[in-house]
Design a protein around this motif. Sequence first.
Motif, PDB file in Angstrom:
ATOM      1  N   SER A   2       0.859  -1.190   0.000  1.00 32.15           N
ATOM      2  CA  SER A   2       0.000   0.000   0.000  1.00 32.15           C
ATOM      3  C   SER A   2       0.887   1.228   0.000  1.00 32.15           C
ATOM      4  N   GLY A   3       0.285   2.359  -0.298  1.00 25.12           N
ATOM      5  CA  GLY A   3       1.024   3.618  -0.203  1.00 25.12           C
ATOM      6  C   GLY A   3       1.476   3.863   1.229  1.00 25.12           C
ATOM      7  N   MET A   4       0.602   3.557   2.199  1.00 26.59           N
ATOM      8  CA  MET A   4       0.966   3.782   3.600  1.00 26.59           C
ATOM      9  C   MET A   4       2.137   2.902   4.013  1.00 26.59           C
ATOM     10  N   ILE A  57       5.232   4.609   2.726  1.00 28.23           N
ATOM     11  CA  ILE A  57       5.554   5.803   3.516  1.00 28.23           C
ATOM     12  C   ILE A  57       6.097   5.402   4.886  1.00 28.23           C
ATOM     13  N   PHE A  85      -1.923  14.010   3.821  1.00 30.88           N
ATOM     14  CA  PHE A  85      -2.879  12.903   3.827  1.00 30.88           C
ATOM     15  C   PHE A  85      -3.154  12.503   5.287  1.00 30.88           C
ATOM     16  N   GLU A 113       4.100  16.492   0.565  1.00 29.26           N
ATOM     17  CA  GLU A 113       3.309  16.039  -0.587  1.00 29.26           C
ATOM     18  C   GLU A 113       3.417  17.126  -1.650  1.00 29.26           C
ATOM     19  N   SER A 172       1.618   6.310  -3.676  1.00 27.83           N
ATOM     20  CA  SER A 172       0.545   5.325  -3.561  1.00 27.83           C
ATOM     21  C   SER A 172       0.216   4.873  -4.981  1.00 27.83           C
ATOM     22  N   THR A 178      -1.727   2.674  -5.729  1.00 28.94           N
ATOM     23  CA  THR A 178      -3.167   2.415  -5.760  1.00 28.94           C
ATOM     24  C   THR A 178      -3.864   3.379  -6.726  1.00 28.94           C
ATOM     25  N   LEU A 233      -4.374  -2.227  -4.227  1.00 27.62           N
ATOM     26  CA  LEU A 233      -3.568  -1.343  -3.385  1.00 27.62           C
ATOM     27  C   LEU A 233      -2.094  -1.567  -3.693  1.00 27.62           C
ATOM     28  N   GLY A 234      -1.309  -0.511  -3.607  1.00 23.96           N
ATOM     29  CA  GLY A 234       0.135  -0.681  -3.784  1.00 23.96           C
ATOM     30  C   GLY A 234       0.871   0.591  -3.430  1.00 23.96           C
TER      31      GLY A 234
END
Length: 392
Positions: free
Chosen positions: A81-83, A86, A107, A150, A201, A203, A213-214
Amino acid sequence: MDKQTNTVHTQQMSPDAYGALNMPVYHSAAFGFPSAKAMADAFVGRTDAPTYSRVTNPTVTYFENRVRQLSGAQNVFAFNSGMAAISCTLMALAASGKNIVTSPHLFGNTVSLLKNTLGRFGVETRFVDLLDSEAVANAVDENTACLFLEIITNPQLEVADLRILADIAHKRNVPLVADTTIIPFTQFGASALGVDIEVVSSTKYISGGATSLGGLVIDYGHFPQLYRSMKFELLYNLGSYMTPQVAFMQTNGLETLDLRYRVQADNALELAQRLRQVPEIKAVNYNGLPDNEFHEVAKKQFGGTYGAMLTIDLEDKQSAFEFIDRLQLISRATNLFDSKSLAIHPASTIFGAFAGSQRRAMNVRDTTVRLSIGMESVDDLYQDIIQAVRKD
Ligand SMILES: *Cc1c(COP(=O)(O)O)cnc(C)c1O
């Protein structure tokens, strides 16, 4: 070679047994070795033969290689996931007693990661106005693990000057880490603007129509600590590596990324221009509008495109809710850059858990509706918005 050609012609690492033109999905937890020596070499990184799919898998490596070729980065890591991308990046760079300098406009889950999760492990976050270079310079010190931002904040659509931030960070030998989710990494040269590490992300634009998701970490190799921690510690210990079936879908997404993006970004610009003529819409916020506060800096940095997200402000919260309820074509959903257009009221959803005062400090307004613009015809989108905004 042209970038688009490159995108669809990345070589596989070994010849496929059947000459498959698409990289097969290697649904295998573990991989065998011809000898103890070969196994030892792979485990300590002397070769890149796959060992175990928590840390390396040929389908995922293929996806990472494509991103590496397209970005010119030294290392690319794919996460689920993006999270995950991060959080692993921040954990690779920070430690108890260190600080992270960033904007309060982030975010929502990234804010919570910094304040709650990393805060619990002794990492301090300094929220400053990244448009104020003096404030940034004062916040960065010898204990700063990274300067994080961001590139276009969501939903404020604020754009900081990356070159200025990079100069401040690099004076102190601090990496500039940018979440570049909002403009595809293929559209502009983050590294040339001074970004050391991109987090994405995937996603969003890359997954190709919200299939999965990615997350991606795109590392230009300026801070070797990142690679070491990621490769030999975090992939093993945190277990958030991308899965092979997702890598397969997102590899396909990459092949059409620039084509889809062009249509979506053009649609967003055209709609923004049309919507500002509509009296019921009090404000249209989109960096592509020439009188937008951040138009010039966005134009300079992002290669003349401005993404496929815009926001509109209506009379009050009730009008915003009624507008969303009346939409017929545009879906009521979170997410960004699906092929379908999406609408959401950020203040009551993504930022719903924040107190009113916190939302005001973040400039997340009750009157704002966020639109992610898809690949429908602009006329149809415009008609849907007009019928939803008019209370007949
Ligand atoms: C969606 C998003 C994330 C989180 O990504 P997931 O893939 O949902 O974990 C992080 N940053 C930005 C800017 C995003 O839009």
